[in-house]
Design a protein around this motif. Structure first.
Motif, PDB file in Angstrom:
ATOM      1  N   TYR A   1      -1.737 -14.112  13.025  1.00 21.20           N
ATOM      2  CA  TYR A   1      -0.886 -12.978  13.403  1.00 21.20           C
ATOM      3  C   TYR A   1       0.411 -13.498  14.028  1.00 21.20           C
TER       4      TYR A   1
ATOM      5  N   GLU B   1      -1.727  -3.174   9.278  1.00 20.04           N
ATOM      6  CA  GLU B   1      -1.887  -4.255  10.251  1.00 20.04           C
ATOM      7  C   GLU B   1      -0.555  -4.687  10.860  1.00 20.04           C
TER       8      GLU B   1
ATOM      9  N   ALA C   1      -2.354 -12.185   8.508  1.00 18.21           N
ATOM     10  CA  ALA C   1      -3.222 -11.036   8.765  1.00 18.21           C
ATOM     11  C   ALA C   1      -2.476  -9.816   9.280  1.00 18.21           C
TER      12      ALA C   1
ATOM     13  N   HIS D   1       1.134 -10.182   0.258  1.00 14.78           N
ATOM     14  CA  HIS D   1       0.252 -11.114  -0.443  1.00 14.78           C
ATOM     15  C   HIS D   1      -0.877 -11.621   0.448  1.00 14.78           C
ATOM     16  N   ALA D   2      -1.070 -10.951   1.597  1.00 16.99           N
ATOM     17  CA  ALA D   2      -2.129 -11.324   2.544  1.00 16.99           C
ATOM     18  C   ALA D   2      -2.036 -12.784   2.959  1.00 16.99           C
TER      19      ALA D   2
ATOM     20  N   LEU E   1       2.954 -10.353   4.178  1.00 21.24           N
ATOM     21  CA  LEU E   1       1.994  -9.261   4.383  1.00 21.24           C
ATOM     22  C   LEU E   1       1.502  -8.706   3.052  1.00 21.24           C
TER      23      LEU E   1
ATOM     24  N   HIS F   1       2.355  -0.565   6.562  1.00 20.68           N
ATOM     25  CA  HIS F   1       1.284  -1.555   6.563  1.00 20.68           C
ATOM     26  C   HIS F   1       0.323  -1.297   7.730  1.00 20.68           C
TER      27      HIS F   1
ATOM     28  N   PRO G   1      -3.714 -16.875   6.354  1.00 24.57           N
ATOM     29  CA  PRO G   1      -4.197 -15.512   6.100  1.00 24.57           C
ATOM     30  C   PRO G   1      -4.963 -14.868   7.249  1.00 24.57           C
ATOM     31  N   SER G   2      -5.400 -15.645   8.222  1.00 24.75           N
ATOM     32  CA  SER G   2      -6.071 -15.057   9.389  1.00 24.75           C
ATOM     33  C   SER G   2      -5.170 -15.059  10.621  1.00 24.75           C
TER      34      SER G   2
END
Length: 322
Positions: free
Chosen positions: A233, A280, A258, A254-255, A252, A278, A230-231
């Protein structure tokens, strides 16, 4: 122009199936009879092209040239990919037919590496969403901390020319390097991971810089993205086919990751709304390899390959069949 030279040029018909810079088009038109069809070749040979006279095709890795298309061109002698990639050119069929395939290895590698680092920085520091927040009057509300590259863990999928240049740039940020490929490279920086899941688990940023084609289709799938976490990229500067688009959209939503930086999309130029919307996700229109210097290098490689071939000389940038 002498009649002999004119006749020679008239016998060297070249079909270009991709959009090319004006300077490259001018150079091709000066030395060859050019048939320019930048929208590619769908079901039928482009209008006005005589298959009996056509001796060269200019394409790229995305557009390629199939065995069936080569079969329509009995006089074809050389297929030149404008750029490093040639994954959709049927090299085995070309070899079987006695057709030379060329490309421009390394011509745009530095530009792609720069672009990848730019996407990493922009994603980590939140350039796009923060600019949007400031424009919307949310200056104070948007000043939360953001991750940075310094000291972070970078996972590279592919350690070819581009991968090595990304690694060299990343070392300037004191990033910890890991990479995945078919086999380890003794002179490559960082730790080799034979297991892509393990590499993703040990990465804060995962950059896709490998070849496209059937062997790497959806190499980065749900499991890899889940392992990134989740953190984490993901950045793709290779080919859209390597990254499973639906898996990315789901991750993305569901997080599970990131964010993402994409220079290539599976069905480009069509981009799913879920990616466009989105905050991010950064998307550039497959231009990572485009800079004045890289386009000049690609043009020079193309012209050299055609000139060497028609002079019956050794072709420096010929692709060797597997």
């Amino acid at each position: 122009m002498s009649p002999v030279l004119s006749a020679s040029m008239g016998g060297r018909h070249v079909l270009a199936l991709i959009a090319l810079p004006d300077a490259t088009l001018d150079a091709l038109r000066r030395d060859y009879t050019l048939h320019y069809h930048p929208d590619g070749w769908d079901d039928a040979l482009p209008a006005g092209v005589d298959p009996v006279t056509l001796r060269a095709v200019v394409t790229n890795g995305s557009t390629g040239l199939s065995d069936a298309q080569m079969a329509v061109l009995p006089a074809l002698e050389i297929v030149s990919a404008f750029g490093a990639g040639y994954e959709n050119v049927d090299v085995d069929a070309a070899v079987r037919r006695g057709i030379v395939v060329t490309h421009a290895p390394g011509a745009n590698a530095a530009t792609v590496a720069d672009h990848a680092i730019g996407l990493l920085l922009a994603l980590a520091r939140g350039y796009a969403p923060l600019t949007g927040a400031v424009r919307a009057g949310r200056w104070r509300a948007s000043r939360a901390e953001r991750p940075t590259l310094t000291g972070a863990r970078l996972g590279l999928i592919g350690m070819g020319r581009i991968g090595r240049l990304i690694a060299a740039r990343a070392q300037g940020f004191d990033m910890t390097l890991g990479y995945h490929g078919r086999q380890p490279r003794a002179d490559a920086p960082g730790r080799y991971y034979a297991d892509l899941i393990e590499l993703a688990t040990n990465s804060d940023f995962l950059v896709i810089a490998c070849n496209g084609g059937p062997s790497t289709k959806h190499l980065v799938d749900r499991q890899v993205l889940q392992a990134l976490g989740p953190s984490g990229y993901v950045v793709n500067v290779s080919r859209g086919s390597v990254l499973d688009t639906q898996a990315l959209i789901d991750a993305l939503a569901h997080a599970a990751i990131a964010g993402a930086g994409l220079d290539v999309i599976e069905d480009e130029p069509e981009v799913p709304p879920a990616l466009l919307d989105h905050p991010e996700v950064l998307i550039t229109p497959h231009i990572a390899g485009r800079s004045p210097a890289s386009l000049i290098a690609q043009r020079d490689a193309l012209l050299a390959s055609l000139s060497q071939h028609f002079a019956q000389a050794s072709v420096e940038f010929a692709v060797r069949a597997a």
